[in-house]
Design a protein around this motif. Sequence first.
Motif, mmCIF file in Angstrom:
data_model
loop_
_atom_site.group_PDB
_atom_site.id
_atom_site.type_symbol
_atom_site.label_atom_id
_atom_site.label_comp_id
_atom_site.label_asym_id
_atom_site.label_seq_id
_atom_site.Cartn_x
_atom_site.Cartn_y
_atom_site.Cartn_z
ATOM 1 N N ASN A 80 0.812 -1.216 0.000
ATOM 2 C CA ASN A 80 0.000 0.000 0.000
ATOM 3 C C ASN A 80 0.843 1.263 0.000
ATOM 4 O OD1 ASN A 80 -2.828 -1.176 0.394
ATOM 5 N ND2 ASN A 80 -1.736 -2.106 2.103
ATOM 6 N N SER A 81 2.076 1.145 -0.463
ATOM 7 C CA SER A 81 2.985 2.286 -0.410
ATOM 8 C C SER A 81 2.475 3.475 -1.227
ATOM 9 C CB SER A 81 4.386 1.881 -0.900
ATOM 10 O OG SER A 81 4.327 1.404 -2.223
ATOM 11 N N MET A 82 1.627 3.227 -2.221
ATOM 12 C CA MET A 82 1.122 4.328 -3.029
ATOM 13 C C MET A 82 0.178 5.220 -2.225
ATOM 14 S SD MET A 82 2.695 4.086 -5.812
ATOM 15 C CE MET A 82 1.801 5.276 -6.797
ATOM 16 N N ASN A 83 -0.295 4.744 -1.089
ATOM 17 C CA ASN A 83 -1.189 5.545 -0.265
ATOM 18 C C ASN A 83 -0.431 6.521 0.622
ATOM 19 O OD1 ASN A 83 -3.489 4.211 -1.253
ATOM 20 N ND2 ASN A 83 -3.244 2.558 0.245
ATOM 21 N N LEU A 84 0.889 6.402 0.652
ATOM 22 C CA LEU A 84 1.707 7.285 1.460
ATOM 23 C C LEU A 84 2.027 8.556 0.674
ATOM 24 C CD1 LEU A 84 4.165 4.566 2.808
ATOM 25 C CD2 LEU A 84 2.484 5.818 4.186
ATOM 26 N N PRO A 85 2.342 9.658 1.384
ATOM 27 C CA PRO A 85 2.743 10.881 0.674
ATOM 28 C C PRO A 85 3.957 10.591 -0.201
ATOM 29 C CG PRO A 85 2.319 11.342 2.989
ATOM 30 C CD PRO A 85 2.335 9.843 2.852
ATOM 31 N N GLY A 116 8.797 12.297 0.495
ATOM 32 C CA GLY A 116 7.420 12.764 0.632
ATOM 33 C C GLY A 116 6.938 12.711 2.068
ATOM 34 N N ASN A 117 7.294 11.663 2.772
ATOM 35 C CA ASN A 117 6.936 11.537 4.180
ATOM 36 C C ASN A 117 7.536 12.691 4.979
ATOM 37 O OD1 ASN A 117 6.124 9.858 6.685
ATOM 38 N ND2 ASN A 117 8.337 10.054 6.975
ATOM 39 N N PHE A 118 8.808 13.001 4.707
ATOM 40 C CA PHE A 118 9.503 14.076 5.424
ATOM 41 C C PHE A 118 8.856 15.430 5.155
ATOM 42 C CE2 PHE A 118 12.970 17.175 5.977
ATOM 43 C CZ PHE A 118 13.413 16.839 7.246
ATOM 44 N N GLU A 277 4.653 21.934 -4.145
ATOM 45 C CA GLU A 277 3.659 21.489 -5.129
ATOM 46 C C GLU A 277 3.970 20.096 -5.671
ATOM 47 O OE1 GLU A 277 6.991 23.498 -7.336
ATOM 48 O OE2 GLU A 277 5.846 23.884 -5.502
ATOM 49 N N ASN A 278 5.184 19.612 -5.394
ATOM 50 C CA ASN A 278 5.557 18.269 -5.849
ATOM 51 C C ASN A 278 5.109 17.171 -4.893
ATOM 52 O OD1 ASN A 278 6.868 19.279 -8.138
ATOM 53 N ND2 ASN A 278 8.794 19.559 -7.037
ATOM 54 N N LEU A 279 4.555 17.573 -3.755
ATOM 55 C CA LEU A 279 4.075 16.578 -2.788
ATOM 56 C C LEU A 279 2.693 16.105 -3.206
ATOM 57 C CD1 LEU A 279 4.530 15.089 -0.086
ATOM 58 C CD2 LEU A 279 3.321 16.977 1.040
ATOM 59 N N LYS A 280 2.553 14.783 -3.337
ATOM 60 C CA LYS A 280 1.271 14.189 -3.705
ATOM 61 C C LYS A 280 0.810 13.277 -2.575
ATOM 62 C CE LYS A 280 2.194 16.101 -7.641
ATOM 63 N NZ LYS A 280 1.572 17.409 -8.017
ATOM 64 N N LYS A 281 -0.450 13.423 -2.185
ATOM 65 C CA LYS A 281 -0.990 12.605 -1.102
ATOM 66 C C LYS A 281 -2.119 11.728 -1.628
ATOM 67 C CE LYS A 281 -0.002 15.980 2.550
ATOM 68 N NZ LYS A 281 -0.575 16.689 3.714
#
Length: 281
Positions: A80-85, A116-118, A277-281
């Motif tokens: 489910n890693s795609m569900n992470l930021p 992304g997490n950071f 803006e590059n962060l996707k959640k």
Amino acid sequence: MKVSSFNTNLNLIVVLCLITVIGLSGCQQLNATSGVDNNTQETATSAVDNSNSEDNLSSGETNSNGKESNNQDNISLNNNSMNLPRLEGNATVVMKINGQSVTIELDGNNAPITAGNFVDLVQQGVYNGSMFHRVIKEPQPFVAQGGDPQSKDPSVPVTALGTGSYVDPTTKTSRYIPLEIRPEYDETKEGVTPPEIIYGQTITTAPELKHDYGVIAMARSQMPDSASAQFYFTLAELPFLDGNYAVFGRVTEGMDVVTNINQGDRIESAEVISGAENLKK
């Protein structure tokens, strides 16, 4: 000849000890005794872990524990890693430490989930007021580890730091991210296709993002998918950690501030100044 052999063996012992301290897998490795991980001695083999998940980064580990993690959790994380930021590109974060700025360039191209997490935690203010609970400079420079959310609470004893993880305020559960390492490739070659990122396991080949002097990486416990919030800055080149911990950026300005960090120093603030803006959640 005997003296040379003795010195070689002594140096080997020092390196092995540091690796043990760097295991930041749990939160305990990162304890004051380990320096950069949460499970300091457990992660010595892993480098920088958390003892509980991120504190086990003793002097050779960088771990970020993950008290609640187990093999099944790790499998779920990978699936489910795609569900992470995710950070799809680069971003820049500025930390204020001891009144001075440290600029960190994050590499979302080679470590999208870790970076992304950071970025997500920075935006949530998770690191503001948190402490560097594990700093190892002797017998040789190693790491400065921080990011345990528990360290913001002055009532939590220093001996307990390095075991904390980020708890999602909505779900009330800890968020752990998978170990994320892309094997090395020659990005200067035209038309080169980067190798697939490897998740959930260490690698023995050279990684693209190495433990050079002044990089930032995630602490974790002995379990590969136990990183959460704890991170560490490298105070020297640490090639023995390559392939075992996820590097996701580097300090581009203010490394002098990083080298002067002492245990107990706090992050006054952390802010994303570009690339949000590059962060996707």
